[in-house]
Scaffold this motif. Structure first.
Motif, PDB file in Angstrom:
ATOM      1  N   THR A   1       0.829  -1.195   0.000  1.00 44.87           N
ATOM      2  CA  THR A   1       0.000   0.000   0.000  1.00 44.87           C
ATOM      3  C   THR A   1       0.868   1.252   0.000  1.00 44.87           C
ATOM      4  OG1 THR A   1      -1.653  -1.210   1.284  1.00 44.87           O
ATOM      5  CG2 THR A   1      -1.899   1.173   1.175  1.00 44.87           C
TER       6      THR A   1
ATOM      7  N   VAL B   1      -7.853  13.639   2.817  1.00 38.42           N
ATOM      8  CA  VAL B   1      -9.306  13.555   2.855  1.00 38.42           C
ATOM      9  C   VAL B   1      -9.731  13.788   4.298  1.00 38.42           C
ATOM     10  CG1 VAL B   1     -11.307  12.056   2.478  1.00 38.42           C
ATOM     11  CG2 VAL B   1      -9.336  11.903   0.947  1.00 38.42           C
TER      12      VAL B   1
ATOM     13  N   HIS C   1      -4.328  10.713   4.607  1.00 37.42           N
ATOM     14  CA  HIS C   1      -3.810  10.502   3.256  1.00 37.42           C
ATOM     15  C   HIS C   1      -4.311   9.142   2.785  1.00 37.42           C
ATOM     16  CE1 HIS C   1      -0.966  13.851   3.494  1.00 37.42           C
ATOM     17  NE2 HIS C   1      -0.630  13.414   4.707  1.00 37.42           N
ATOM     18  N   PRO C   2      -4.857   9.031   1.578  1.00 39.66           N
ATOM     19  CA  PRO C   2      -5.233   7.705   1.081  1.00 39.66           C
ATOM     20  C   PRO C   2      -4.033   6.750   1.153  1.00 39.66           C
ATOM     21  CG  PRO C   2      -6.178   9.386  -0.317  1.00 39.66           C
ATOM     22  CD  PRO C   2      -5.250  10.093   0.641  1.00 39.66           C
TER      23      PRO C   2
ATOM     24  N   TYR D   1     -14.250   2.305  -0.808  1.00 41.92           N
ATOM     25  CA  TYR D   1     -12.840   2.696  -0.698  1.00 41.92           C
ATOM     26  C   TYR D   1     -12.374   2.805   0.749  1.00 41.92           C
ATOM     27  CZ  TYR D   1     -13.707   3.790  -5.556  1.00 41.92           C
ATOM     28  OH  TYR D   1     -14.060   3.691  -6.880  1.00 41.92           O
ATOM     29  N   LEU D   2     -13.310   2.735   1.695  1.00 43.77           N
ATOM     30  CA  LEU D   2     -12.972   2.783   3.109  1.00 43.77           C
ATOM     31  C   LEU D   2     -12.819   1.344   3.603  1.00 43.77           C
ATOM     32  CD1 LEU D   2     -13.962   5.182   5.718  1.00 43.77           C
ATOM     33  CD2 LEU D   2     -14.531   2.832   6.248  1.00 43.77           C
TER      34      LEU D   2
ATOM     35  N   HIS E   1      -8.191   2.427   6.538  1.00 38.72           N
ATOM     36  CA  HIS E   1      -7.454   3.208   5.548  1.00 38.72           C
ATOM     37  C   HIS E   1      -8.355   3.435   4.350  1.00 38.72           C
ATOM     38  CE1 HIS E   1      -6.637  -0.841   3.951  1.00 38.72           C
ATOM     39  NE2 HIS E   1      -6.435  -0.259   2.783  1.00 38.72           N
ATOM     40  N   LEU E   2      -8.009   4.432   3.573  1.00 44.54           N
ATOM     41  CA  LEU E   2      -8.740   4.733   2.349  1.00 44.54           C
ATOM     42  C   LEU E   2      -7.911   4.250   1.171  1.00 44.54           C
ATOM     43  CD1 LEU E   2      -9.756   8.418   3.180  1.00 44.54           C
ATOM     44  CD2 LEU E   2     -11.174   6.377   3.388  1.00 44.54           C
ATOM     45  N   ASP E   3      -8.556   3.581   0.229  1.00 50.04           N
ATOM     46  CA  ASP E   3      -7.853   3.151  -0.973  1.00 50.04           C
ATOM     47  C   ASP E   3      -7.392   4.360  -1.775  1.00 50.04           C
ATOM     48  OD1 ASP E   3      -8.062   0.452  -0.570  1.00 50.04           O
ATOM     49  OD2 ASP E   3      -9.697   0.146  -1.997  1.00 50.04           O
ATOM     50  N   ASN E   4      -6.251   4.202  -2.441  1.00 49.64           N
ATOM     51  CA  ASN E   4      -5.747   5.270  -3.309  1.00 49.64           C
ATOM     52  C   ASN E   4      -6.679   5.523  -4.490  1.00 49.64           C
ATOM     53  OD1 ASN E   4      -3.392   5.927  -1.901  1.00 49.64           O
ATOM     54  ND2 ASN E   4      -2.341   4.155  -2.731  1.00 49.64           N
TER      55      ASN E   4
ATOM     56  N   LEU F   1      -9.767   6.039  -4.359  1.00 45.40           N
ATOM     57  CA  LEU F   1     -10.875   6.907  -3.970  1.00 45.40           C
ATOM     58  C   LEU F   1     -10.959   8.058  -4.970  1.00 45.40           C
ATOM     59  CD1 LEU F   1     -12.982   7.698  -1.692  1.00 45.40           C
ATOM     60  CD2 LEU F   1     -11.162   9.132  -0.778  1.00 45.40           C
TER      61      LEU F   1
END
Length: 179
Positions: free
Chosen positions: A56, A64, A90-91, A125-126, A152-155, A157
């Motif tokens: 990742t 975000v 940060h994603p 994405y979460l 975490h947030l996927d890139n 997003l």
């Protein structure tokens, strides 16, 4: 002659009532299918998704705002709130925080937290690695605890998503718990 007309009317009305009953049962799967197909409704994962720091990458050029909301359903007598109301993430970066829960009643209670995400498109994405919403939480009367949340947030997003609201609602499931 009138008896035949009444019998026909009764059978038509019974058919309509039966059709309405069947349609009511079909609504839930239809709704879930539409939400899944259109990426709406803000449903999040219901089990842990592993976070692999090696695979990742963190998007340091983007942040975000993630806001947290907590509510109780039907007068659940618990104090329940996020210890942090919002964070900037940060994603790709793992975020860790906690929600505070306190059973303010005199009785042992079990609750289940149900999450939702706004905007709905952000839900996929979460990715939650650890969440108190994965299992039911039981506290004795006047007992309290901090409940962890790691995500975490996927890139991937979408870039137009600048703010995400993650909301949890507590439901009393004490009567449904097997002792």
């Amino acid at each position: 002659m009138a008896v035949k007309k009444h019998a026909k009317l009764v059978s038509i009305l019974a058919g309509i009532a039966l059709s309405m009953f069947a349609f009511g049962f079909a609504l839930v799967p239809i709704y879930n299918s539409l939400c899944k197909a259109l990426n709406i409704n803000g449903k999040t994962n219901v089990s842990a998704i592993p976070y692999d720091a090696k695979k990742t990458s963190i998007a340091h050029d983007r942040q975000v705002l993630v806001q947290f909301v907590a509510t109780n359903s039907g007068g659940v007598p618990w104090a329940f709130y996020p210890k942090v109301r919002e964070i900037r993430v940060h994603p790709g970066e793992i975020a860790k925080l906690a929600f505070y829960a306190e059973n303010t009643s005199d009785n042992r209670m079990t609750v289940q937290a149900i999450p939702s995400v706004t905007p709905g498109i952000a839900a996929k994405y979460l990715k939650k690695t650890e969440c108190f919403c994965f299992t039911q939480q039981t506290l004795g009367g006047h007992e309290a605890m901090d409940m962890p949340l790691l995500f975490h947030l996927d890139n991937d997003l979408p870039a137009n998503v600048k703010t995400i609201t993650l909301a949890y609602t507590l439901f009393d499931v004490t009567d449904r718990v097997k002792h």
